[in-house]
Design an enzyme around this catalytic site. Structure first.
Site, PDB file in Angstrom:
ATOM      1  N   HIS A   1       0.591  -0.786   0.164  1.00 32.11           N
ATOM      2  CA  HIS A   1      -0.243   0.340  -0.150  1.00 32.11           C
ATOM      3  C   HIS A   1       0.710   0.878   0.453  1.00 32.11           C
ATOM      4  CE1 HIS A   1      -3.764  -2.141  -0.002  1.00 32.11           C
ATOM      5  NE2 HIS A   1      -3.480  -2.971   1.840  1.00 32.11           N
TER       6      HIS A   1
ATOM      7  N   ASP B   1      -2.484 -10.282  -2.981  1.00 33.93           N
ATOM      8  CA  ASP B   1      -3.456 -10.175  -1.628  1.00 33.93           C
ATOM      9  C   ASP B   1      -4.670  -9.775  -2.267  1.00 33.93           C
ATOM     10  OD1 ASP B   1      -1.695  -8.749   1.527  1.00 33.93           O
ATOM     11  OD2 ASP B   1      -3.944  -7.347   0.928  1.00 33.93           O
TER      12      ASP B   1
ATOM     13  N   HIS C   1      -6.050  -7.357  -0.549  1.00 38.08           N
ATOM     14  CA  HIS C   1      -6.098  -5.699  -0.533  1.00 38.08           C
ATOM     15  C   HIS C   1      -6.038  -5.447  -1.326  1.00 38.08           C
ATOM     16  CE1 HIS C   1      -6.636  -6.648   3.717  1.00 38.08           C
ATOM     17  NE2 HIS C   1      -8.041  -5.679   3.820  1.00 38.08           N
TER      18      HIS C   1
ATOM     19  N   ASP D   1      -4.414 -12.670   2.934  1.00 35.04           N
ATOM     20  CA  ASP D   1      -5.365 -12.608   4.052  1.00 35.04           C
ATOM     21  C   ASP D   1      -6.737 -12.962   2.528  1.00 35.04           C
ATOM     22  OD1 ASP D   1      -4.849 -10.408   1.679  1.00 35.04           O
ATOM     23  OD2 ASP D   1      -4.925  -9.474   3.236  1.00 35.04           O
TER      24      ASP D   1
END
Lengths: 562, 439
Positions: free
Chosen positions: B112, B151, B153, B240
């Protein structure tokens, strides 16, 4: 007076040592058919020269178990595994009577799947039908919760006390708390495989001592990690006695030299050179464990690396370049062999005069002529090549040690690099190889007195050691020390400090019960971690891990003598 | 004894002494059980699999990928530099042919973290893949690189860093941004004017399982990779998506992750997120390691695995098929013009507002790329945040043309004279010059 016996591949060396130094020493040929003959011979030789009433302790290092495994003279073992999910356990299938059972325990010791009792019964029956009397049981994460392993013991033995259906049984978690299921399995297996043979030898040793009027002497056995353990305990853990030879040498150097710097220890034998590395004054221990056969195990060992360079290593010339080893093609020409060796090169270079030095010179002359070289130059080059190979191996080994994984920022930043500042050389060719090695290493190079029997001196002076791992899970309110099968309830407030204290207490208590009395300062915490366990957004407990050991060391040193 | 089909180097750095806060999901305990599992399985005893300690990334390694304000030391801890250093170590093992593949199992994560860094976003301070990629380019001259971010996200940071870079293909598979942080990662986000179609986003609906993930891989990712022909494939391996993860809503299993890795066959994998630290990470990491090494992973099963319960509903499958159709098309037929900025003279200008959730910082920036035609173009970013007054980042790319390089130095000089920027970071990747002003 302390006795040390090192039963080696060629010779059985023995010494009697007290604080004044080596009182007596001898070398007898090892009788591989009956090791006890060699032990008895060496003992009688020594005892003829010292007062046997003064002898308090005998430390013994033997290749018995090692040889039995190498030569395949071991007993069949029934292996019962509870691997749970993960890598296919059949990849590490060790033997014929290999049974994989259902059931699993996870990394925190929680039972995920129950053990299938019907499968256990079927596996046991199948082994018994094949006349198996020795068993090894290992479960994945049994070091966090031995429930399944204990259940198999119960099924096999049907109750407490002596086991009716098995002569001997090794449970994986008793081998220690370290993680590594394939290694745990192999270690339990080998422990069973040599158990009967080892115990017969132990019986014979005890009987011999009684015969020699030495019944009062405490007997310890050397382990590969540079410590000893009492004979009685070794009977249950014979696997720990495997590969203790190099440890005896290393401990010998510790006894004979005052080592304080990062150092390199070289034990130059007939076929190999054993290399050990010291950080400060302490020898390094292999992080995982040694390999037996091709199987990695959990048997702790000093970090010793062997290379195929020794006095009897053959010389070869390839494209004008002289090489030494790694092959051994019989003894040196000076000793009646046919292929020139490092010893012959040392003879021809005028560095020593072992056996028939003239024969060495003519063999080197023949080799030199075939390759259009001068004999003297060729001999010198061979000696330098041997020193060069040893030097390269040492560099590689230190690089590997300095490259080892670390798990915290602190370790990474503080992790001190090992930079050897001194070289200690022992073994037959030690004295003559001293200068060639010095020229390669450009470091202070020392050859201690008594270098030829340093291994037996090491055996005699090595102290008892033990190590254990303690796990505490304050969410589950449980503390567990696998190697002692000790489990107790702890409060949620249990701390890392309490865990460290308990680890030391149990370690010393256990050694005390074996007749080894130590001061608490001798115990050393080698690892202590505490992790907060969080569920949702709340801390639910702490996962505590402590490792504790008695440092390898010697009873006293023989340094500072004339 | 087991032997790896593809030799594998593992950099395992659990940072057992670093965390954001004691109960934060990204904490000391995170890789504890993974370590236990890998050790207990005897993974490092398998021939061809070896464990290495991480290196430490230098300030310049970070500056090759980021503009950090006020400076690198202010926005990173030792742990971040070691985490990025671990990724670099992994890359080095593969480039030096020590191993066929390498997996950096390190924390904290990084995907991120965007081009400009004022603090921590989504537990990330610096983008460890980007630091690694820029290091690879400088030290090994690697040009074409593909990053596949798995991931849960959206990898918005990596997307931002490579938005204008036609040589780095960025593909992100993630849970739909309408249902999860950071709320971005839609197919229409497909790259800047010089790199249209080089950013591909595949948002998956909540409830997607192994079937949906592998469908997206087979229908979109693998065909694009076959066409792009990268020299290096990097898996930004967040974990995740697992059905037990506490902060996401997907249904991927350890088996799904292993199969993804088997088919994707990345040279390098770098750990990102994954916060089911007891029930998922140990098993997923084991599965990925085995798959990367080309070994059987079919025996890896996490507690709670129940294929019936995790079966993907039909309508989810149909939806993913539609997303694949759209996303796959964007690479092969990218739009002619970007939609998120304006052209001004020879420059493409984008204005962005960025929120740093972990550190609660807001940032406003103006990003300008010089549309050169001869090289990737000079990059200029003006940024101000609740942490820092107006700052300037200037970057002359690798293989820059003389004109862009000279213009970069001219803008740097003018900016200093005008004095309106509190901090200036200037990176000339062509001549390897790193300059910081304002301290």
């Amino acid at each position: 007076m302390l006795l040390g016996i090192d039963v080696g591949g060629t010779h059985t060396d023995a010494v009697a040592v007290d604080r004044n130094g080596v009182a007596a020493s001898c070398k007898v040929r090892t009788d591989h058919a009956d090791l006890l003959v060699s032990v008895r011979g060496a003992l009688e030789n020594i005892l003829s020269r010292v007062d046997r009433a003064q002898v308090r302790r005998l430390n013994l290092s033997t290749t018995l178990s090692t040889n039995a495994i190498v030569e395949g003279r071991t007993e069949e073992v029934g292996v019962l595994l509870i691997p749970g999910p993960g890598i296919d356990p059949y990849n590490a299938m060790l033997c014929r009577h290999f049974h994989v059972l259902s059931g699993s325990i996870d990394h925190r010791g929680t039972e995920v799947k129950r053990l299938d009792q019907a499968e256990v019964a079927a596996a046991v029956d199948s082994c018994l039908k094949a006349d198996i009397r020795v068993f090894a049981v290992a479960g994945k994460f049994s070091t966090r919760n031995p429930r399944h392993e204990n259940a198999v013991r119960l099924a096999l033995c049907r109750g407490e006390g002596a086991c009716a259906r098995a002569d001997f049984l090794t449970l994986g978690h008793e081998l220690g708390g370290r993680l590594n299921f394939p290694r745990r399995t192999a270690t339990a297996f080998f422990n069973g495989a040599v158990w009967r043979l080892y115990n017969r030898f132990a019986d014979a040793v005890e009987k011999t001592l009684a015969d020699l009027n030495l019944g009062h002497v405490k007997v310890n056995v050397l382990k590969a990690d540079g410590g000893t353990f009492p004979l009685a305990l070794s009977r249950r853990m014979p696997v720990q006695s495997i590969f203790s030879g190099p440890a005896a040498s290393v401990m010998g150097i510790i006894a004979l030299c005052d080592i304080t710097h990062d150092s390199v220890i070289l034990d130059i034998g007939g076929t190999t050179t054993d290399i050990a590395v010291f950080a400060g004054g302490a020898p390094l221990v292999e992080q995982d464990g040694i390999h037996i056969g091709s199987h990695p195990t959990l048997v702790r060992a000093l970090k010793v690396h062997s290379i195929g360079i020794g006095g009897d290593s053959a010389l070869t010339v390839l494209n004008g370049v002289v090489r030494v080893g790694p092959n051994r093609l019989g003894p040196a020409v000076a000793e009646g062999g046919s292929v020139p060796t490092l010893v012959d090169a040392l003879n021809a270079a005028g560095l020593c005069a072992l056996g028939d030095a003239e024969a060495s010179r003519s063999a080197l002359a023949v080799l030199a002529r075939t390759h259009g070289r001068e004999p003297e130059a060729l001999a010198k080059e061979a000696v330098d090549a041997a020193a060069g190979s040893i030097h390269a191996a040492v560099r590689e080994m230190t690089a590997e040690i300095n490259d080892r994984p670390v798990y915290t920022i602190h370790e990474l930043l503080e992790g001190r690099r090992i930079v050897p500042k001194k070289v200690y050389v022992m073994g037959g060719p030690a004295e003559v190889m001293k200068m060639p090695l010095f020229r390669k290493f450009q470091l202070s190079t020392e050859v201690p007195p008594d270098y030829a029997v340093a291994n037996a001196v090491g055996a005699a002076l090595t102290r008892s050691t033990w190590d254990l791992e303690l796990f505490a899970d304050t969410e589950k309110n449980v503390l567990f020390i696998p190697s002692l099968q000790h489990r107790e309830n702890i409060p949620r407030t249990y701390t890392l400090e309490e865990a460290k204290r308990d680890a030391v207490r149990h370690l010393l208590g256990h050694l005390g019960s074996l007749g080894v009395v130590l001061d608490s300062a001798e115990a050393q915490i080698t690892r202590a971690d505490s992790f907060n366990m969080v569920d949702g957004l709340a801390t639910v407990g702490r996962n505590i891990r402590v490792k504790c050991q008695v440092k390898p060391g010697v009873a006293f040193r023989l340094t500072g003598r004339a | 004894m087991l032997k790896a089909v593809n030799s594998l180097g593992i950099i395992f750095f659990p940072a057992f002494d670093w965390s954001i806060s004691p109960t934060h999901p990204e904490r000391e305990e995170r890789l504890l059980y993974t370590q236990d599992q890998l050790k207990e399985e005897g993974l490092f005893d398998i021939e061809g699999i070896r464990e290495y300690k991480p290196g430490v990334a230098s300030v310049e390694d970070v500056e090759r990928a980021h503009f950090c304000f006020p400076e690198v030391d202010a926005v990173t801890t030792r742990s971040h530099l070691i985490s990025a250093g671990g990724a670099i170590t992994a890359a080095k093992l593969v480039m030096d042919k020590v191993h066929d593949r390498a997996f950096a199992l390190v924390r904290p994560p990084g995907h991120h973290a965007m081009k400009v860094v004022h603090g921590s976003r989504g537990f990330c301070n610096i983008n460890i893949e980007a630091v690694m990629i820029e290091w690879l380019r400088e030290h090994y001259g690697v040009r074409r690189i593909a990053v596949v971010d798995t991931d849960c996200h959206h990898g918005d940071g990596t997307q931002d860093i490579y938005w204008h870079d036609p040589d780095v293909l960025f593909i992100s598979l993630h849970q739909d941004g309408r249902t999860l942080y950071p709320g971005t990662g839609f197919p229409k986000e497909c790259g800047g004017p010089t790199a249209l179609g080089r950013t591909i986003n595949i948002p998956l609906p909540p409830g997607a399982s192994d079937e949906g993930l592998l469908m997206a891989l087979d229908r979109v990712v693998l065909p694009i990779l076959a066409d792009f022909q990268p020299e290096i494939i990097v898996n930004s391996a967040g974990q995740d998506n697992h059905f037990s993860d506490p902060i996401t809503n997907m249904n991927i299993t350890a088996q799904g992750y292993a199969e993804l890795n088997r088919r994707l066959a990345p040279h390098l994998a770098v750990l990102e997120g994954g916060y089911a630290i007891q029930g998922a990470l140990p098993y997923v990491n084991l599965g990925i390691c085995l798959a990367m090494a080309g070994l059987d992973s079919s025996g890896v099963r996490e507690p709670g695995f129940d294929p019936e319960r995790l079966r993907q509903p039909r309508k989810v499958t149909d939806y993913i098929a539609e997303v694949c159709e759209i996303a796959g098309g964007l690479y092969f037929n990218p739009p002619k013009e970007p939609k998120d900025g304006v052209f001004a003279d020879k420059w493409f200008v984008r204005r962005k507002n960025i929120y740093y959730d972990t550190d609660e910082i807001t940032e406003a920036q103006t990003e300008m790329l010089r549309l050169c035609g001869n090289c990737r173009g000079l990059l200029k970013i003006e940024s101000r945040s609740t942490n820092n007054p107006l700052c300037l980042g200037l970057e002359i790319p690798f293989h820059a043309c003389d004109e862009c390089r000279d213009l970069g130095y001219k803008i740097l000089e003018e900016s200093q004279l005008k004095g309106e920027f509190r901090y200036i970071q200037f990176v000339n990747k062509r001549e390897k010059e790193f300059v910081r002003y304002g301290f």
